[in-house]
Design a protein around this motif. Structure first.
Motif, mmCIF file in Angstrom:
data_model
loop_
_atom_site.group_PDB
_atom_site.id
_atom_site.type_symbol
_atom_site.label_atom_id
_atom_site.label_comp_id
_atom_site.label_asym_id
_atom_site.label_seq_id
_atom_site.Cartn_x
_atom_site.Cartn_y
_atom_site.Cartn_z
ATOM 1 N N ASN A 2 0.808 -1.359 0.066
ATOM 2 C CA ASN A 2 -0.014 0.081 0.004
ATOM 3 C C ASN A 2 0.852 1.460 0.001
ATOM 4 O OD1 ASN A 2 -1.882 1.816 0.182
ATOM 5 N ND2 ASN A 2 -2.919 0.874 2.211
ATOM 6 N N ARG A 3 0.482 2.178 -0.690
ATOM 7 C CA ARG A 3 1.284 3.432 -1.059
ATOM 8 C C ARG A 3 1.126 4.271 0.365
ATOM 9 N NH1 ARG A 3 -0.380 5.993 -6.529
ATOM 10 N NH2 ARG A 3 -0.470 4.043 -7.646
ATOM 11 N N ASN A 4 0.122 4.274 0.977
ATOM 12 C CA ASN A 4 -0.183 5.004 2.249
ATOM 13 C C ASN A 4 0.479 4.259 3.563
ATOM 14 O OD1 ASN A 4 -1.733 6.778 0.702
ATOM 15 N ND2 ASN A 4 -3.793 5.746 1.253
ATOM 16 N N TYR A 5 1.297 3.188 3.268
ATOM 17 C CA TYR A 5 1.879 2.501 4.501
ATOM 18 C C TYR A 5 2.937 3.365 5.201
ATOM 19 C CZ TYR A 5 4.174 -1.222 6.946
ATOM 20 O OH TYR A 5 4.688 -1.941 7.943
ATOM 21 N N LYS A 6 2.700 3.691 6.397
ATOM 22 C CA LYS A 6 3.821 4.303 7.059
ATOM 23 C C LYS A 6 4.360 3.478 8.135
ATOM 24 C CE LYS A 6 2.487 8.858 5.715
ATOM 25 N NZ LYS A 6 1.982 9.955 6.062
ATOM 26 N N LYS A 7 5.386 3.384 8.445
ATOM 27 C CA LYS A 7 6.023 2.825 9.820
ATOM 28 C C LYS A 7 6.097 3.896 10.995
ATOM 29 C CE LYS A 7 9.291 -0.773 9.796
ATOM 30 N NZ LYS A 7 10.634 -1.355 9.651
ATOM 31 N N VAL A 8 5.318 3.349 11.814
ATOM 32 C CA VAL A 8 4.905 4.312 13.204
ATOM 33 C C VAL A 8 5.946 3.694 14.290
ATOM 34 C CG1 VAL A 8 3.510 5.071 14.842
ATOM 35 C CG2 VAL A 8 2.568 4.630 12.578
ATOM 36 N N PRO A 9 7.009 4.398 14.640
ATOM 37 C CA PRO A 9 7.691 3.975 15.685
ATOM 38 C C PRO A 9 6.913 3.835 17.006
ATOM 39 C CG PRO A 9 8.100 6.205 15.262
ATOM 40 C CD PRO A 9 7.120 5.966 14.278
ATOM 41 N N THR A 10 7.273 2.901 17.706
ATOM 42 C CA THR A 10 6.583 2.380 18.924
ATOM 43 C C THR A 10 7.543 2.773 20.133
ATOM 44 O OG1 THR A 10 7.374 0.230 18.889
ATOM 45 C CG2 THR A 10 5.199 0.710 17.907
ATOM 46 N N ARG A 11 6.964 3.448 20.963
ATOM 47 C CA ARG A 11 7.672 3.908 22.456
ATOM 48 C C ARG A 11 6.835 3.284 23.610
ATOM 49 N NH1 ARG A 11 6.698 9.099 20.837
ATOM 50 N NH2 ARG A 11 7.661 9.083 18.770
ATOM 51 N N PHE A 12 7.576 2.466 24.266
ATOM 52 C CA PHE A 12 6.805 2.076 25.737
ATOM 53 C C PHE A 12 7.396 2.845 26.997
ATOM 54 C CE2 PHE A 12 6.696 -1.613 22.629
ATOM 55 C CZ PHE A 12 5.595 -1.775 22.752
ATOM 56 N N GLY A 13 6.333 3.075 27.973
ATOM 57 C CA GLY A 13 7.056 3.758 29.135
ATOM 58 C C GLY A 13 7.390 2.795 30.017
ATOM 59 N N PRO A 14 8.024 3.408 31.046
ATOM 60 C CA PRO A 14 8.607 2.460 32.062
ATOM 61 C C PRO A 14 7.457 1.375 32.641
ATOM 62 C CG PRO A 14 8.078 4.581 33.031
ATOM 63 C CD PRO A 14 7.904 4.799 31.671
ATOM 64 N N GLU A 15 7.931 0.305 33.269
ATOM 65 C CA GLU A 15 7.246 -0.821 33.529
ATOM 66 C C GLU A 15 6.477 -0.370 34.971
ATOM 67 O OE1 GLU A 15 7.557 -5.320 35.099
ATOM 68 O OE2 GLU A 15 8.709 -4.794 33.267
ATOM 69 N N THR A 16 5.342 -0.347 35.166
ATOM 70 C CA THR A 16 4.501 -0.105 36.332
ATOM 71 C C THR A 16 4.404 -1.415 37.213
ATOM 72 O OG1 THR A 16 3.632 1.738 35.029
ATOM 73 C CG2 THR A 16 2.634 1.170 37.140
ATOM 74 N N ARG A 17 4.443 -1.332 38.386
ATOM 75 C CA ARG A 17 4.340 -2.427 39.528
ATOM 76 C C ARG A 17 3.233 -1.988 40.467
ATOM 77 N NH1 ARG A 17 6.715 -7.039 38.880
ATOM 78 N NH2 ARG A 17 8.627 -7.163 37.401
#
Length: 112
Positions: A2-17
């Motif tokens: 698909n021409r509209n395909y964009k890679k989105v970078p993923t970011r995860f926050g710190p682990e919560t306990r």
């Protein structure tokens, strides 16, 4: 692709306990519930023993369940239930009597 395909970078926050605190196995109202059921059954059996017509039993049982449900939302369900049950049972008997009279009149109309 698909021409509209964009890679989105993923970011995860710190682990919560977090700490889980278990709930007590039987809250105080659970003991009241069993007492309310015992009271309901005792009053219901007494009322049903005095009842002459077996066809009225479902009406009285329903009245007992409704009275127990109403009593349960009050601060003192064991005190409120007997009065509510008596009132609901009498109302249920009147309702059953009215239903029988309507049924009899309807049967006469059907056969005409």
């Amino acid at each position: 692709m698909n021409r509209n395909y964009k890679k989105v970078p993923t970011r995860f926050g710190p682990e919560t306990r977090f700490e889980v605190k278990p709930v007590p196995p039987a809250p105080f109202r659970a003991t009241q519930e069993t007492e309310l059921e015992r009271l309901k059954n005792r009053l219901l059996l007494g009322f049903l023993n005095d009842l002459a017509e077996p066809g009225l039993i479902p009406y009285v049982r329903r009245a007992a369940n409704e009275a127990a449900a109403l009593a349960w939302v009050t601060p003192y369900p064991l005190l409120a239930f007997p009065g509510l049950f008596e009132e609901k049972a009498q109302t249920a008997l009147l309702y059953a009597e009215r239903q029988n009279s309507v049924r009899e009149r309807s049967a006469e109309l059907v056969f005409v």
